[in-house]
Design an enzyme around this catalytic site. Structure first.
Site, PDB file in Angstrom:
ATOM      1  N   ARG A 132      -2.153  -2.873 -19.346  1.00 26.92           N
ATOM      2  CA  ARG A 132      -1.831  -4.149 -19.615  1.00 26.92           C
ATOM      3  C   ARG A 132      -0.476  -4.777 -19.022  1.00 26.92           C
ATOM      4  NH1 ARG A 132       0.345  -3.017 -24.628  1.00 26.92           N
ATOM      5  NH2 ARG A 132       0.149  -5.069 -25.414  1.00 26.92           N
ATOM      6  N   LYS A 152       3.527   9.091 -22.764  1.00 26.56           N
ATOM      7  CA  LYS A 152       2.565   8.470 -22.447  1.00 26.56           C
ATOM      8  C   LYS A 152       1.074   9.241 -21.853  1.00 26.56           C
ATOM      9  CE  LYS A 152       0.521   3.785 -21.218  1.00 26.56           C
ATOM     10  NZ  LYS A 152       0.550   2.753 -21.399  1.00 26.56           N
ATOM     11  N   ARG A 206       9.728  -3.048 -26.598  1.00 23.68           N
ATOM     12  CA  ARG A 206      10.290  -2.461 -25.499  1.00 23.68           C
ATOM     13  C   ARG A 206      10.877  -1.116 -26.196  1.00 23.68           C
ATOM     14  NH1 ARG A 206      14.898  -6.820 -23.415  1.00 23.68           N
ATOM     15  NH2 ARG A 206      13.635  -7.722 -22.012  1.00 23.68           N
TER      16      ARG A 206
HETATM   17  C1  BTN Z   1      -2.128   0.293 -20.503  1.00 25.14           C
HETATM   18  O1  BTN Z   1      -1.582   1.521 -21.161  1.00 25.14           O
HETATM   19  O2  BTN Z   1      -1.113  -0.119 -19.636  1.00 25.14           O
HETATM   20  C2  BTN Z   1      -3.268   0.572 -20.014  1.00 25.14           C
HETATM   21  C3  BTN Z   1      -3.967   1.575 -19.079  1.00 25.14           C
HETATM   22  C4  BTN Z   1      -5.531   1.355 -18.842  1.00 25.14           C
HETATM   23  C5  BTN Z   1      -5.900   1.454 -17.465  1.00 25.14           C
HETATM   24  C6  BTN Z   1      -7.694   1.500 -17.559  1.00 25.14           C
HETATM   25  S1  BTN Z   1      -7.997   2.979 -16.295  1.00 25.14           S
HETATM   26  C7  BTN Z   1      -9.990   2.747 -15.931  1.00 25.14           C
HETATM   27  C8  BTN Z   1      -9.682   0.960 -16.634  1.00 25.14           C
HETATM   28  N1  BTN Z   1      -9.799   0.739 -14.920  1.00 25.14           N
HETATM   29  C9  BTN Z   1      -8.528  -0.361 -15.160  1.00 25.14           C
HETATM   30  O3  BTN Z   1      -7.959  -1.475 -14.028  1.00 25.14           O
HETATM   31  N2  BTN Z   1      -7.286  -0.576 -16.246  1.00 25.14           N
HETATM   32  C10 BTN Z   1      -7.816   0.139 -17.295  1.00 25.14           C
END
Ligand code: BTN
Length: 351
Positions: free
Chosen positions: A147, A212, A348
């Protein structure tokens, strides 16, 4: 939907590999990992013979795998052994582990050895053919996305990178709360494989022991007011290893830490996530977010915490008070309680 989802195993790597340009080198990689996956030691000459390459080629590949974070131990006189056994992703195993009802909700399960990003792949496919229930997985993501433009690291066989495409008929406004529903489904699936105490940090970080464990990225395409689709990307930390962990800028955990000894197999985790996900998505499509609110609240790790909200007009602090019926975060500010959407804010600090 299809009674028998198409199984695609593209686990042989493509030319654009994270392991360099030597095509011969690339092509033995999945086979090499397969040979050492069970954790038993194998000598270089034995591996070279089995794979039909030179010992030097085996050695180079082992070095390449180490560079990508795989823990490979060299035992003098006995060869190479993985620090811990791994199970490679396998579409047929995943489907065989799922209930027939859940399986029938999928259009295809596509396992790649290496992709830029499983979500990017489904978005590309969706441009011409948005197939409801298409699933894409990869052992290696070279450009995994998180994200807010962050990088998502997927070490070889140390994470689960999966994406699923879901179609909705009534426009994007009808799917507010979707990413929270996905978080609930992932948390339930992790419960199913024996990971206790999984929580959710709004909007959709999957947490355990205050760190996480998994992240979710939902990306939308299609008609804002009509038929549209969501590519739901899920990344789960399985066994991160020191190298991948060093590049993560927040507290993290993984399945291997939470279930020491024998962590759940990645194929089993994927199967349970897909089962929970298709069930939740069907319910969400029919009833919206309301039936999920109570479970979200039970798993809400932000509730009662001081949060710092980054808004267009600056930074504001308040106390998280749960969510509203749409899944927006309720925050008690000094001047009253307000609901904030994920598009507007970045949470944050948590105290
Ligand atoms: C986050 O927490 O920032 C979201 C992470 C999402 C990662 C997954 S892995 C499978 C899919 N492909 C990606 O490029 N991103 C999501």
């Amino acid at each position: 939907m299809f009674a028998n989802p198409v199984v695609v195993d593209r686990s042989a790597p493509r030319k654009s590999s994270a392991f360099g340009d030597a095509h011969r080198r690339e092509s033995i990689l999945p086979a090499l990992i397969g040979e050492i996956a069970n954790g038993s030691p194998r000598t270089g000459s034995d591996l070279a013979k089995t794979l039909g390459v030179t010992r030097a080629a085996v050695w180079k590949q082992i070095e390449g795998l180490r560079e990508h974070g795989l823990d490979i131990v060299a035992l003098p006189g006995r060869g190479y052994r993985l620090g811990a056994p791994i199970d490679l992703l396998d579409a047929a195993t995943i489907l065989a582990t799922m209930t027939p009802a859940a399986r029938s909700r999928l259009a295809a399960v596509d396992v790649h050895w290496e992709l830029d990003s499983t979500s990017s792949e489904l978005l590309r496919q969706a441009a011409s053919d948005p197939r409801d229930g298409a699933v894409c997985l990869a052992e290696i993501q070279t450009r995994g996305r998180g994200r807010r433009g962050r990088v998502w690291h997927t070490p070889v066989a140390g994470g689960i990178a999966m994406s699923l495409l879901k179609r909705f008929e009534l426009g994007m406004a009808s799917i507010a709360g979707l990413s929270l529903v996905v978080g609930i489904a992932v948390a339930q699936a992790l419960d199913d494989v024996g990971i206790a105490g999984v929580g959710l940090k709004w909007p959709n970080d999957v947490m355990a022991t205050g760190a996480k464990l998994a992240g979710i990225l939902v990306e939308l395409g299609g008609d804002a007011l009509g038929p549209c689709h969501a590519v739901i990307g899920i990344g789960i930390n399985s066994r991160l290893g020191a190298m991948a962990a060093a590049s993560i800028d927040q507290p993290w955990t993984d399945l291997a830490t939470l279930a020491p000894g024998v962590p759940p197999s990645r194929n089993l985790v994927v199967a349970r996530v897909l089962e929970r996900l298709v069930e939740a998505l069907d319910r969400f499509g029919a009833e919206g977010f309301a039936p999920f609110a109570a479970e979200y609240m039970q798993r809400d790790v932000l509730r009662g915490c001081r949060v710092s909200v980054l808004r267009a007009d600056g930074c504001a602090e308040g106390i998280a008070r749960g969510i509203d019926v749409r899944g927006a975060l309720l925050i008690a500010f000094d001047d009253g309680e307000r609901a904030v959407d994920s598009g507007e804010v970045s949470i944050r600090g948590v105290a």
